[in-house]
Design an enzyme around this catalytic site. Structure first.
Site, PDB file in Angstrom:
ATOM      1  N   GLY A   1      22.661-132.272 -12.071  1.00 22.84           N
ATOM      2  CA  GLY A   1      21.867-132.414 -13.290  1.00 22.84           C
ATOM      3  C   GLY A   1      21.745-131.093 -14.016  1.00 22.84           C
ATOM      4  N   GLY A   2      22.738-130.237 -13.833  1.00 18.38           N
ATOM      5  CA  GLY A   2      22.687-128.886 -14.385  1.00 18.38           C
ATOM      6  C   GLY A   2      22.813-128.804 -15.890  1.00 18.38           C
TER       7      GLY A   2
ATOM      8  CE  LYS B   1      11.729-137.824 -10.517  1.00 17.62           C
ATOM      9  NZ  LYS B   1      12.738-136.760 -10.769  1.00 17.62           N
TER      10      LYS B   1
END
Length: 589
Positions: A21-22, A170
């Site tokens: 997720g950079g 999550k």
């Protein structure tokens, strides 16, 4: 050899890390932070379509790192374990930010990205002998959407039921990461930032701006007294660095645990929203709306969207916002400070300032400035005189306005809806007032320890100046009316004639209806129309301008088709004259 070992300690070889997720909001911030430290070879892993650099990044630190080989881009779909293994092979640390821009209306897609993606990342880390895995979770994983959280710590359990699907996923992903700690040599921990904002934010700030543009940003949901913790993005990335260092030192107290991350500055939620909207030139929230009413409105919008597709909006984001906006959510970061050494590097005030500057392109006015005059009076406030009447009709003080509205409504009911004659209503009202004053006058000075103030005679006196002003006003209106009648009798001013005719016609319309209906409608409109116009002044003015221009175009086309005999008659009487290529009406003074 001893000297070489000492040099190696002073200049350690860069270690390799992977940031899943950079290319997202927080991922970009962490990548830049790692590159600035100069101790890492950074692999930026994200979906293929998000790997391209923005034009603003052409000469950035990331671009330079890519050219020098210190950083590399890897297209990875976390649903495919083989792609994950290819990206992390040979690395010692994995920072995992799951999908930021998920289609929250697609249950299966969200589950595969968040939950199955976490399973694949964990499995890949174990197979590739990765030593440390830090997962970016959220404070939402302990929030059920209906109960306040005051200074909550890590002992809070997961809710039995989540109102938000993404928070549920999550929480599942976080639990998977924590349970995998110390298996096959992998150390894990999770960070729970609360209400993240900052440069590149794709959720909170853009949502607030869209809310303000749509007109809904003027409303305060709930009491407006709820407090929340907010976290600037750079503080979140700093917490990830702290967590990695704690795991690298094999601190048992940090491994396998989750930590709340905030700015350590709990603030009133609506004060924070006001700072953001004020800074970007939008109207601050003013009107309080019960949270239950906001939920009903949202359900109505959802129904319209699902059945008819009439209203397009992000239902899940709106529902989550209502929950955040109407509940207190503050967290205790003592564990993060003591066990991973976290402390904010950017204060809340500085973070808000930096965020506003970074979103200047979304400001209401093209020439963005922090010195905008937010106290400028609206048109309707100027029309009402900017006095007490304006404050009442514009609901500046809700209790006071409601009291006046209730009192006037009771008087309206007393005089017009009780079925009595006007004289009978007046006499009974005076009788009630007389009994009330007499009863108040015979009360003892103290009742149950409470002092009863006596009414002085001055309360019933009208000041001499007030009487003179009233008489002067009546005389002025009378003389002005006589002046208008004289001008009308002379027949020289068509403007006055049309105004007088329109007034008489309007009076005829009113008299044709029941007086009770007219007064009732006027009472309701007085307390609603002025308020609505102030809230949507620009939209209403724009529509009125469009309507006026359209009307003028229609009249212009009609004037070109007026018969010649009519034109000649109007010209002879000085009413009609020809301008440049078209006929116009002459306004006589």
């Amino acid at each position: 050899m001893a000297m070489d070992d000492r040099l190696a300690e002073l200049n350690p070889k860069p270690r390799t890390c992977v940031v899943f997720g950079g290319r997202g909001f927080l991922g970009r911030s962490l990548v830049l932070r790692l590159l600035k430290l100069g101790k890492w070879i950074v692999r930026v892993a994200d979906s293929t379509q998000s790997l391209h650099l923005d034009p603003s990044e052409r000469d950035s630190l990331l671009s330079q790192a890519l050219s020098s080989g210190i950083a590399s881009l890897h297209g990875v779909d976390v649903r495919d374990k083989s792609q994950i293994i290819t990206a992390i092979k040979g690395s010692s640390v994995v920072f995992y930010f799951d999908g930021a821009d998920l289609r929250t209306d697609d249950f299966y897609h969200c589950y595969m990205i968040v939950v199955q993606g976490a399973k694949n990342v964990i499995s890949g880390c174990r197979e590739c002998k990765v030593r440390r895995l830090i997962y970016n979770s959220s404070a939402d994983v302990v929030f059920d959407g209906s109960h306040d959280i005051n200074n909550g710590d890590e002992s809070l359990p997961y809710p039995w039921k989540f109102d938000d699907m993404l928070s549920d996923f999550k929480a599942q992903a976080e639990a998977l990461v924590l349970r995998s700690n110390d298996i096959d040599g992998l150390l894990t921990c999770a960070l729970r930032p609360s209400n993240v904002f900052g440069h590149g934010d794709s959720h909170l700030v853009p949502f607030l701006v869209n809310l303000a543009k749509s007109g809904w940003g003027k409303f305060i949901i709930g009491s407006g007294e709820n407090r929340s913790d907010f976290t600037y993005a750079e503080n979140v990335t700093h917490a990830h660095i702290c967590a990695e260092e704690a795991l690298d030192n094999r601190m048992v107290s940090a491994a396998g645990k989750a930590f709340f991350i905030t700015n350590l500055e709990p603030a009133n939620f609506w004060e924070f929203v006001t700072l953001i909207l004020d800074g970007l030139g939008y109207q601050r929230p003013l009107v309080k709306v019960p949270a239950k009413m906001a939920r009903y409105i949202l359900l109505f919008f959802k129904l319209m969207t699902e059945k008819y597709g009439l209203i397009k909006h992000n239902h899940s984001m709106s529902a989550h916002y209502i929950q955040l906006a109407s509940h207190t959510r503050t967290f205790d970061c003592t564990a993060a400070r003591n066990q991973i050494g976290y402390s904010p590097v950017v204060s809340l005030e500085e973070g808000v300032t930096l965020t506003i500057e970074s979103f200047s392109h979304l400001a209401k006015y093209s020439s963005f400035t922090s010195y905008s005059d937010f106290n400028e009076q609206s048109k309707v406030e100027k029309l009402l005189g900017s006095g007490e009447v304006a404050d009442i009709l514009l609901w500046r003080d809700e209790k006071k306005s409601f009291t006046y509205f209730l009192a006037l409504s009771l008087l309206f009911y007393w005089f017009f809806l009780c079925g009595r004659t006007f004289a009978s209503s007046v006499s009974k009202l005076l009788l009630l007032v007389s009994f009330g004053l007499y009863g108040y006058g015979i009360l003892p000075p103290k009742i149950l320890g409470l002092t009863v103030k006596s009414l002085s005679l001055s309360c019933f006196e009208i000041p001499e100046m007030a009487v003179k002003d009233m008489i002067a006003t009546i005389a002025y209106l009378w003389n002005r009316g006589v002046g208008y009648m004289r001008q009308l009798a002379q027949g020289d001013d068509w403007d006055i004639f049309f105004k007088f005719a329109a007034s008489l016609y309007f009076l005829k319309l009113i008299s044709s209806q029941a007086l009770t209906v007219v007064i009732g409608v006027a009472l309701v409109f007085a307390f609603t129309l002025f308020f609505i116009y102030e809230q949507y002044e620009s939209e209403i003015d724009g529509f009125a301008k469009l309507l006026f221009n359209s009307t003028m175009l229609v009249f212009g086309s009609l004037r070109t088709n007026v018969p010649a005999s009519v034109q000649l008659f109007l010209e002879n009487h000085g009413i009609w004259r020809h301008g440049k290529g078209h006929a116009t009406i002459k306004h006589q003074k």
